[in-house]
Structure formats: C-alpha cells, structure tokens
Design an enzyme around this catalytic site. Structure first.
Site, PDB file in Angstrom:
ATOM      1  CD  GLU A  98      -3.089  -1.038   2.170  1.00  9.96           C
ATOM      2  OE1 GLU A  98      -2.960  -0.255   3.132  1.00  9.96           O
ATOM      3  OE2 GLU A  98      -4.097  -1.748   2.002  1.00  9.96           O
ATOM      4  CD  GLU A 129      -3.813  -5.788   3.171  1.00  6.83           C
ATOM      5  OE1 GLU A 129      -4.660  -5.086   3.777  1.00  6.83           O
ATOM      6  OE2 GLU A 129      -2.599  -5.558   3.180  1.00  6.83           O
TER       7      GLU A 129
HETATM    8  O1  AHR Z   1      -5.001  -5.868   7.117  1.00  6.48           O
HETATM    9  C1  AHR Z   1      -4.858  -4.733   7.914  1.00  6.48           C
HETATM   10  C2  AHR Z   1      -4.160  -3.591   7.202  1.00  6.48           C
HETATM   11  O2  AHR Z   1      -4.967  -3.111   6.166  1.00  6.48           O
HETATM   12  C3  AHR Z   1      -2.859  -3.922   6.511  1.00  6.48           C
HETATM   13  O3  AHR Z   1      -1.769  -3.858   7.355  1.00  6.48           O
HETATM   14  C4  AHR Z   1      -2.756  -2.847   5.470  1.00  6.48           C
HETATM   15  O4  AHR Z   1      -2.047  -3.264   4.344  1.00  6.48           O
HETATM   16  C5  AHR Z   1      -4.192  -2.471   5.171  1.00  6.48           C
HETATM   17  O5  AHR Z   1      -4.395  -1.117   5.227  1.00  6.48           O
END
Ligand code: AHR
Length: 501
Positions: free
Chosen positions: A173, A292
């Site tokens: 990210e 994610e």
């Molecule tokens: O999964 C929790 C967080 O969400 C992770 O660390 C990040 O990559 C995202 O913002």
C-alpha cells in the site's frame, strides 16, 4: 415466490481457478502471531510454540498461500531482526501499529509454520524504509541453496535447505498516507522496478506483485496503476488490489449490494493493465492479486482507544455476524467470475486480526461466521469456473441500482466429476427459486446442498456457541434438464453434484 434462471454450458469456461485465490494473510500485529498462531506456553503448543488447535482450524480451510509479514508493518521492518538465536533478537517499536515487536517469530519460523499449515508463503519486502539491498538479501537468504553470505547465514541459523519462496510482494500500500515511507506513483514505480529486477536476478524463478492502489477510493486511483505500471509492467507478474467492506450505516441491503463496487474495481484495474499492455506492445498479460480483502469495521472504535506500545494487544478484532458471512460469500463468487484475471487473493487476515479464526490467550480457538463461506469455496471451488448467464429479479439501494437478488458462480472439476454451485440469495425477506439449465450435467446427482442462514442477520458466534454454522437441509431437485434450487432469504448455498455411476 421469486424466481431466477441460470444458463450453463460446459464449454463456456471463464478459466481454470487458480487455487491461490483462497489465500490468506498473517501480519505481525495485534494477536495474529503472538497469541494467535504462536503461544509457546499454551497447552496446545507444539515444540516450536505454534498452537496445534489453531493449525487444525487452518488446515480445514485448505489455505494454499499466506501473505507475510505485512501489511503496514512491513514498511518499517528489518527482516534480519527476526532471524538467529531468539534470545538475541531485538524488541522494536513498530511504528505502523504502535506496538512492541518482540521478533520471536521471523522468516524461518514462519516458513515452518506455513509448511505445517499446508500453505506456501507470499513474502512482502520493505519498500518503505528500505529498498533494493535488503530485498535482494532476503531473497538470497530464503532461496539460495548455499555457498554465499546470506544463504550460509540461513544455514548457520539451522536451515540447511532453502525455503523456495516463489511469490513476493514489492512493498505494501505504498500510496497510503498512513504508510511508513509513502511514495508518489513515480517514486514507487522506479524503486519497485529496480528492486524487482535485482530480486529476479538473484532468483529468476520468483514471481512479483507490484502495489496497486490501497483501495478504489484513493484519490490517485487509477492513475497510480497507470503510472506505476509504466515502470513495473515487464518486471512484475501481478498487480495488487485491496478492498475492505463495512455496514457502518446499518443498511444491510446496501451492504450486500457492495460487491457491485468490487466488480467495478476489478474491471477498472483490468482495463488499466490492458491499456499498458497495448501501449508497451507487450505479449504479457498482467494478472491480479487481490491480496487483502474482508469485512473490517466492527473493531474500529475499540482500536481508537488502544494504549500505545503494548506487546500483542487485541487489534482489529472484528466479531463477524451472519450478514458478514453473506458478504464474504459474495466476494468469493465475484472472484470466481473473474478467475481469468484474479490469480491470487488473500482473506485479510487469518487469526484474530479481522479473521475467520479467533483464539483466547491460554484458552480455546473458534470459528467466526465468515469461516464457513471461505472454507466452502476453498475446499469445493477447485476446477474450472463456468460462465453463468443469470436472469434474476433485482433491487435498488442507496448506492447501487439494478442489483440481482441472486448471485452465483459454478465450478466444474472434470477430473473428480464434480460440479459445485455457489449461490447467494441477497433478498432479506423472500426465498428465491433458482432454475439452473444444466443440459450438459444431467447425469450428475446432488450429493449435498449446504446452507448457511440465520433468522437474525446480526447474530455472531462465540467460543463454545456456534450460532451460525451450515446445515445440510437445502432443497434442490431435478426437473428434466433443469436443477431447481430453493434458496431461503438471506442465505449462502453450496450445491454439490457428482456424476452418478
Ligand atoms: O489488514 C490490515 C491492514 O490493512 C494492513 O496492514 C494494510 O495493508 C491495510 O491497510
């Protein structure tokens, strides 16, 4: 009763499902590692300190790949801190989550854990505070057989054989203002391309994931994808997508419709990738790694009150309800519909932190509601994803229009002669009969119709009380070449068929 129709043809194949779309994620944060998978004093701990009760729950999910060690945490992580004798490992302040990282679990231990879970590791490198050097050394440490500085160090640390980690994320990210070492698209594109190049020169067999936007809502989306891919298109094999869902406004119908937004996100990223392919006259098609995704909103208030610099405090401990399980089922169906481009996906995360599995420190481990659709898809959704032509009554919500009540994906495993229908009824008040036209599968019989449902969409599971768990009393029956599947209101259905002898 409402009715819907689905047309299937065994020749209309979207793609072979890459099993890695059923991946997950474990980050060093909260109680994911410490108190989650690792608790040396727990009665269920094995000789390495890993909880065997948790491992058993993970194994039932058949998780093919686990992303590690972050997440936001990786952007300030020195991987060397988690190697060598445990008594010498430093206690560090993790600025991403403002906790103490004890480094008692690191690269080697996690590789062992993944093996025990039956999973591969998807390793992320730090492109926040570090760069090419640390990343290429980590590849050498993990994957080079021996006879070099870093591979010999691994051997000295008790690991004579390389871990053969195939999949690597180029940071995490990196567009996010919350990220340690946030970068502009141009800055990230350059560092990611050069880091990836060096990593592949150390081990040409690895595959790389370049960071896409941290969400479709980012102001720089999708320009970020276009600019970064200018640099990384030829080096990377996948681009990442992240999306979290929530029902903050307590509008369940709108919440369940939000997979429409997910569809849009996938289509936009695919289009940007294909634009770059054309622009670069490339023969390569960029694939998507949805590394994610989950529901994340229940715990946000509690996290704001968290005291800083604790070791393994509860963080992001969402407790999921029935409607969250439906949402998760809808996401999995969407991924199957895009199996031609989505080759990896990680449910974020696996244990305690926005997770399907919850533990008590020193106590038991249990399954949240979302465990079930995830398990069903992972266990039964292997084969080819078939194109389902759906005609369904639809609804409008505050944010979305013309949303079909019925959402479905179908996976055919020719080798096992099994056909699996995943089917969501998003209608909150009415049952829907769905008629599948299955002319190519009339010799198949229904072996099981699993249903996940509950009269109360807000009901949750707790340790020792599984309010939400699947039953096998679903109703499906043949009517000529059609299979009639009755779906109860607000339910997740898995209809499994097998070729009869
Ligand atoms: O999964 C929790 C967080 O969400 C992770 O660390 C990040 O990559 C995202 O913002």
């Amino acid at each position: 009763m409402k009715k819907a129709n689905v047309l299937l043809d065994k020749g209309a194949v979207i793609a072979e499902v890459d099993e890695r779309i059923y991946g997950s994620f474990i980050e060093h944060m909260g109680r994911a590692v410490y108190g989650g998978i690792y608790e040396p004093d727990h009665p269920e701990a094995d000789e390495q300190g890993f909880r065997q009760d948790v491992l058993a729950l993970i194994r039932q999910l058949h998780v093919p790949i686990i992303r590690y060690p972050g997440g936001n945490m990786v952007s300030a992580y020195n991987w060397e801190d988690g190697t060598g004798p445990k008594e010498n490992r430093p206690r560090k302040l993790d600025p991403a989550w403002q906790v103490i990282e004890t480094n008692q679990v690191g690269t080697n231990e996690f590789a062992d854990f993944a093996k025990k879970a039956g999973s591969e590791v998807m390793m992320a490198v730090n492109l926040g505070t570090r760069g090419i050097d640390a990343a290429r050394n980590l590849v050498e440490y993990c994957n080079h057989p021996g006879g070099s500085c870093w591979s010999d160090l691994r051997q000295k640390h008790g690991y004579p054989l390389p871990h053969h980690i195939k999949t690597w994320c180029l940071g995490n990210e990196m567009d996010g203002p919350w990220q340690i070492g946030q970068k502009t698209a141009g800055e990230y594109g350059r560092i990611a391309a050069e880091t990836g190049k060096a990593m592949k020169q150390i081990d040409p067999s690895i595959e790389l994931v370049t960071c896409g936007s941290s969400g479709a809502g980012m102001p720089t989306f999708p320009e970020w994808e276009a600019v970064t891919l200018e640099h990384t298109y030829e080096t990377a094999d996948y681009i990442s997508l992240h999306q979290y869902f929530g029902n903050e406004e307590n509008d369940s119908q709108n919440y369940l419709a939000s997979t429409i937004e997910l569809e849009r996100f996938i289509r936009t990223v695919t289009s940007v990738c294909d634009y770059l392919k054309a622009k670069k006259r490339s023969r390569k098609t960029m694939m998507l790694s949805f590394d994610e995704w989950n529901v994340w909103y229940h715990s946000k208030e509690a996290d704001e009150k968290q005291e800083l610099w604790q070791t393994a405090p509860p963080q992001l401990e969402d407790r999921y309800n029935m409607e969250d399980a439906l949402l998760v089922g809808g996401v999995l169906i969407t991924f199957l519909k895009h199996a031609d481009r989505i080759r990896m996906a990680c449910l974020a995360q696996l244990v305690n932190v926005i997770a399907p599995i919850v533990t008590e420190n020193g106590g038991g481990a249990w399954k949240q509601t979302i465990y079930y659709p995830y398990m069903h898809a992972s266990v039964f959704g292997r084969g080819v994803s078939l194109q389902a032509v759906v005609s369904s009554p639809a609804f409008d919500t505050k944010e979305f229009t013309d949303v079909p009540y019925v959402d479905t994906a179908v996976v055919w495993n020719e080798e096992k002669a099994e056909l699996t229908i995943f089917l969501l009824n998003k209608h909150l008040k009415e049952d829907v009969v769905v008629r599948y036209s299955l002319k190519d599968f009339t010799h198949y019989r229904v072996i099981e119709h699993l249903v996940l449902e509950h009269g109360n969409l807000k009901v949750k599971n707790t340790l020792g009380k599984e309010n939400v768990k699947p039953h096998r009393n679903g109703q499906s029956e043949w009517a000529g070449t059609d299979l009639q599947v009755k779906t109860n209101k607000a339910s997740w259905n898995v209809v499994r068929l097998q070729l009869s002898e």
